[in-house]
Design a protein around this motif. Sequence first.
Motif, PDB file in Angstrom:
ATOM      1  N   TYR A   4       0.760  -1.234  -0.125  1.00 33.12           N
ATOM      2  CA  TYR A   4       0.053   0.028   0.064  1.00 33.12           C
ATOM      3  C   TYR A   4       0.785   1.306  -0.074  1.00 33.12           C
ATOM      4  CZ  TYR A   4      -3.673  -3.201   1.170  1.00 33.12           C
ATOM      5  OH  TYR A   4      -4.715  -4.238   1.202  1.00 33.12           O
ATOM      6  N   ILE A   6       0.946   4.737   0.648  1.00 29.91           N
ATOM      7  CA  ILE A   6       0.234   5.548   1.343  1.00 29.91           C
ATOM      8  C   ILE A   6       0.686   6.966   1.294  1.00 29.91           C
ATOM      9  CG2 ILE A   6      -0.832   5.898   3.518  1.00 29.91           C
ATOM     10  CD1 ILE A   6      -0.386   2.997   3.881  1.00 29.91           C
ATOM     11  N   THR A  17      -5.327  10.159   5.579  1.00 32.36           N
ATOM     12  CA  THR A  17      -6.834   9.730   5.538  1.00 32.36           C
ATOM     13  C   THR A  17      -7.407   8.545   6.338  1.00 32.36           C
ATOM     14  OG1 THR A  17      -6.204   7.880   3.706  1.00 32.36           O
ATOM     15  CG2 THR A  17      -6.828  10.078   2.736  1.00 32.36           C
ATOM     16  N   LEU A  18      -8.458   8.179   6.707  1.00 31.89           N
ATOM     17  CA  LEU A  18      -8.976   7.150   7.414  1.00 31.89           C
ATOM     18  C   LEU A  18      -8.375   5.679   7.072  1.00 31.89           C
ATOM     19  CD1 LEU A  18     -12.642   8.148   8.024  1.00 31.89           C
ATOM     20  CD2 LEU A  18     -10.675   8.123   9.769  1.00 31.89           C
ATOM     21  N   LYS A  19      -8.271   5.476   5.752  1.00 33.75           N
ATOM     22  CA  LYS A  19      -7.688   4.267   5.183  1.00 33.75           C
ATOM     23  C   LYS A  19      -6.297   4.304   5.292  1.00 33.75           C
ATOM     24  CE  LYS A  19      -8.020   1.546   0.891  1.00 33.75           C
ATOM     25  NZ  LYS A  19      -8.520   1.401  -0.588  1.00 33.75           N
ATOM     26  N   GLY A  20      -5.632   5.445   5.085  1.00 38.96           N
ATOM     27  CA  GLY A  20      -4.195   5.337   5.491  1.00 38.96           C
ATOM     28  C   GLY A  20      -3.686   5.054   6.946  1.00 38.96           C
ATOM     29  N   ARG A  22      -5.484   3.399   8.942  1.00 41.18           N
ATOM     30  CA  ARG A  22      -5.902   1.887   9.258  1.00 41.18           C
ATOM     31  C   ARG A  22      -5.065   0.979   8.600  1.00 41.18           C
ATOM     32  NH1 ARG A  22      -7.901  -1.579   6.103  1.00 41.18           N
ATOM     33  NH2 ARG A  22      -8.878  -0.177   4.504  1.00 41.18           N
ATOM     34  N   LEU A  23      -4.433   1.353   7.437  1.00 44.57           N
ATOM     35  CA  LEU A  23      -3.523   0.408   7.091  1.00 44.57           C
ATOM     36  C   LEU A  23      -1.965   0.523   7.759  1.00 44.57           C
ATOM     37  CD1 LEU A  23      -4.057   0.997   3.227  1.00 44.57           C
ATOM     38  CD2 LEU A  23      -4.394  -1.037   4.334  1.00 44.57           C
ATOM     39  N   GLU A 105      -1.297  -0.831  -4.384  1.00 44.97           N
ATOM     40  CA  GLU A 105      -2.476  -0.150  -4.336  1.00 44.97           C
ATOM     41  C   GLU A 105      -2.010   1.425  -3.827  1.00 44.97           C
ATOM     42  OE1 GLU A 105      -6.579   0.655  -1.889  1.00 44.97           O
ATOM     43  OE2 GLU A 105      -6.212  -1.346  -2.434  1.00 44.97           O
ATOM     44  N   VAL A 107      -2.755   4.856  -2.008  1.00 47.55           N
ATOM     45  CA  VAL A 107      -3.744   5.302  -1.320  1.00 47.55           C
ATOM     46  C   VAL A 107      -3.438   6.981  -1.137  1.00 47.55           C
ATOM     47  CG1 VAL A 107      -4.784   5.652   1.131  1.00 47.55           C
ATOM     48  CG2 VAL A 107      -3.862   3.306   0.218  1.00 47.55           C
TER      49      VAL A 107
END
Length: 257
Positions: A4, A6, A17-20, A22-23, A105, A107
């Motif tokens: 990922y 990020i 970000t919230l996704k970043g 979390r990862l 991916e 992010v």
Amino acid sequence: MKVYIIGAGPGDPELITLKGARLIETCPIILYTGSLVPVRVLERAGQNATVLDSSKMTLEEIISIMKDAYEKDQDVARVHTGDPSIFGSTAEQMRKLDELRIPYEIVPGVSSFTAAAAMLGKELTLPEVSQSVVITRAEGRTPMPEKERISVFASTGATLVFFLSVLHIRKLVEELTPHYGANCPVAVVQRATWPEQKIITGILEDITTKVKDAKITSTAIIFVGKVLDCHDFADSRLYASDFSHKFRKSKKEKRSE
């Protein structure tokens, strides 16, 4: 397994970000740009995660870590500052991952230039003043394509944003002044959103001296353009009472119904 890539944002650990976030919390391998990513962002890493600073690594060493993680079926959080799509040095990593058929991916994150604009309290596009933003850099050890010379962009009169260029501020001023004028507003933001953030404002005529006096030599965004000190711009048509769009009718249309 996946790598990922990020964008961790400009510095403020809450601007990831919230996704970043979390990862970073869940990936067993964290590979981060130590020279730029603030420690507080890495504090999210799991207790048993392997956290590695890539600032002293070569590209081959970085890819070797990712390859080893792939063979062990471990996800990797490859943490960069800002947004990976702008001066992120991520393209060469992705090319290597493609060659090795390692999935990845991207992010996205908050770019330092948008964070710097926020710290200035400015909109970079104003109606009838500037509707374009050019993101570029001064030529240094990395050569610029022939058609991307500063003078070419300056001829448009657009809002200019310079990364990685503060050491060349004197040269920038020399090239921009014939197009924008000596009184054109300039802003320099160093380490936007960091506790040690510095903001210097001026005009092309005096910005070189101000930057030198402030001892800003790296990690800064330079803005040039009329939008930085413009107060008589036209209102956007978006909220005008006589303007209709998909979600709202103009007052005139409402009266005729």
